[in-house]
Scaffold this active site. Structure first.
Site, mmCIF file in Angstrom:
data_model
loop_
_atom_site.group_PDB
_atom_site.id
_atom_site.type_symbol
_atom_site.label_atom_id
_atom_site.label_comp_id
_atom_site.label_asym_id
_atom_site.label_seq_id
_atom_site.Cartn_x
_atom_site.Cartn_y
_atom_site.Cartn_z
ATOM 1 N N LYS A 16 -47.092 100.915 33.719
ATOM 2 C CA LYS A 16 -46.936 102.136 34.253
ATOM 3 C C LYS A 16 -47.223 103.338 33.228
ATOM 4 C CE LYS A 16 -42.923 101.350 37.293
ATOM 5 N NZ LYS A 16 -41.566 101.848 37.654
ATOM 6 N N ASP A 73 -40.190 105.104 40.640
ATOM 7 C CA ASP A 73 -39.622 104.064 41.151
ATOM 8 C C ASP A 73 -40.802 103.613 42.195
ATOM 9 O OD1 ASP A 73 -37.509 102.029 41.049
ATOM 10 O OD2 ASP A 73 -37.679 102.176 43.172
ATOM 11 N N SER A 74 -41.177 102.266 42.177
ATOM 12 C CA SER A 74 -42.554 101.930 42.973
ATOM 13 C C SER A 74 -42.470 100.508 43.469
ATOM 14 C CB SER A 74 -43.829 102.226 42.238
ATOM 15 O OG SER A 74 -43.632 101.802 40.829
ATOM 16 N N GLY A 157 -49.139 93.651 38.032
ATOM 17 C CA GLY A 157 -48.253 93.426 39.210
ATOM 18 C C GLY A 157 -49.196 92.883 40.264
HETATM 19 P P1 ITT Z 1 -39.012 100.698 35.109
HETATM 20 O O1 ITT Z 1 -37.911 100.537 36.144
HETATM 21 O O2 ITT Z 1 -38.637 100.292 33.879
HETATM 22 O O3 ITT Z 1 -39.995 102.012 35.313
HETATM 23 P P2 ITT Z 1 -40.042 98.411 36.899
HETATM 24 O O4 ITT Z 1 -41.205 97.672 36.507
HETATM 25 O O5 ITT Z 1 -39.028 97.795 36.873
HETATM 26 O O6 ITT Z 1 -40.116 99.520 35.351
HETATM 27 P P3 ITT Z 1 -39.659 99.369 39.510
HETATM 28 O O7 ITT Z 1 -38.421 98.958 39.601
HETATM 29 O O8 ITT Z 1 -40.391 100.788 39.847
HETATM 30 O O9 ITT Z 1 -40.349 99.285 37.974
HETATM 31 O O10 ITT Z 1 -40.731 98.265 40.034
HETATM 32 C C1 ITT Z 1 -42.214 98.249 40.251
HETATM 33 C C2 ITT Z 1 -42.790 96.996 40.712
HETATM 34 O O11 ITT Z 1 -43.791 97.317 41.792
HETATM 35 C C3 ITT Z 1 -43.595 96.697 39.493
HETATM 36 O O12 ITT Z 1 -43.137 96.099 38.522
HETATM 37 C C4 ITT Z 1 -44.696 95.730 40.257
HETATM 38 O O13 ITT Z 1 -44.440 94.429 40.597
HETATM 39 C C5 ITT Z 1 -44.765 96.767 41.511
HETATM 40 N N1 ITT Z 1 -45.975 97.724 41.314
HETATM 41 C C6 ITT Z 1 -45.437 99.140 41.299
HETATM 42 N N2 ITT Z 1 -46.686 99.896 40.987
HETATM 43 C C7 ITT Z 1 -47.919 99.166 41.184
HETATM 44 C C8 ITT Z 1 -49.015 99.001 41.170
HETATM 45 O O14 ITT Z 1 -49.813 100.198 40.774
HETATM 46 N N3 ITT Z 1 -49.687 98.120 40.948
HETATM 47 C C9 ITT Z 1 -49.400 96.684 41.062
HETATM 48 N N4 ITT Z 1 -47.938 96.672 41.388
HETATM 49 C C10 ITT Z 1 -47.146 97.608 41.324
#
Ligand code: ITT
Length: 214
Positions: A16, A73-74, A157
């Protein structure tokens, strides 16, 4: 001392951070991850929406440091699976499970889906909590489909299985520039940047000073 506005981003996800830096550019902001700022903060993401979780992350870091903080958050919503993995995208099938396993699992789950039942979207909520505690959150999406097989090496991801019918390729087959131009994260960050600039929410003296956070 640099005159760039320092922006503290409440994420531990290195993929990210790369995209965030590419999208917001290196011009006006110096973007610091938690790691860059030397922060080790455990954040419990217990909200029930992307917006709530983004705000929880930004609020936790703002409260711990006294500095403005942003968070992303994504995740991926698959319509055939009633929106799963959604806000659980990162934890789906276990935090340590590889994305090749997670991606193949999703493809297998759609084995009986009709062609028009493969729709999915990436969602991104970006939150900002200013130094004075004001809260802002935006949400953007990119629509696509679950591919029949993984393709592409770029991104991270779920990108290898997120197929864009218009482009006839997955987001893992796009260049970084192409992905950022159309992605959920690109759209949400550009929207938040507009809000920040319109309201002068961050200026160099209110943003985090590198080394000034312990
Ligand atoms: P932080 O909370 O520390 O930011 P995290 O990876 O735990 O990191 P999230 O809870 O927001 O973040 O989960 C986001 C997940 O969604 C990420 O780990 C991927 O699996 C997926 N994801 C989000 N954006 C993506 C993208 O642009 N391309 C591919 N997968 C994505």
């Amino acid at each position: 001392m640099s005159k760039k506005t320092k922006l503290l981003f409440a994420t531990g996800n290195a993929h990210k951070m790369i995209e965030i830096r590419e999208i917001l550019g290196t011009g006006e902001y110096e973007i610091l991850s938690l790691k860059d700022a030397g922060l080790k903060i455990d954040i419990e993401e217990n909200g029930s929406s992307f917006e709530e979780n983004a705000l929880i992350k930004a609020r936790t870091v703002q409260q711990a440091t006294g500095h403005a903080a942003m968070a992303d958050d994504s995740g991926l919503e698959v319509d055939y699976l009633n929106g799963a993995p959604g806000i659980y995208s990162s934890r789906f099938l276990g935090e340590d499970t590889s994305y090749s396993v997670k991606n193949q699992y999703l493809i297998d789950q759609l084995a009986n889906a009709a062609p028009n039942e493969r729709t999915a979207r990436f969602v991104c909520a970006i939150a900002l909590v200013t130094q004075t505690g004001d809260e802002y959150v935006v949400r953007e999406t990119v629509e696509g489909e679950i591919a029949h097989r993984p393709a592409g090496e770029n991104g991270f991801g779920y990108d290898p299985i997120f197929y864009l019918p218009d482009r006839k390729m997955t987001t893992a087959e796009l260049s970084a520039e192409e992905k950022n131009a159309l992605s959920h994260r690109g759209k949400a960050l550009r929207k938040m940047k507009e809000i920040i600039e319109k309201n002068a929410l961050l200026c160099s003296d209110t943003a985090v000073e590198k080394g000034g956070v312990s």
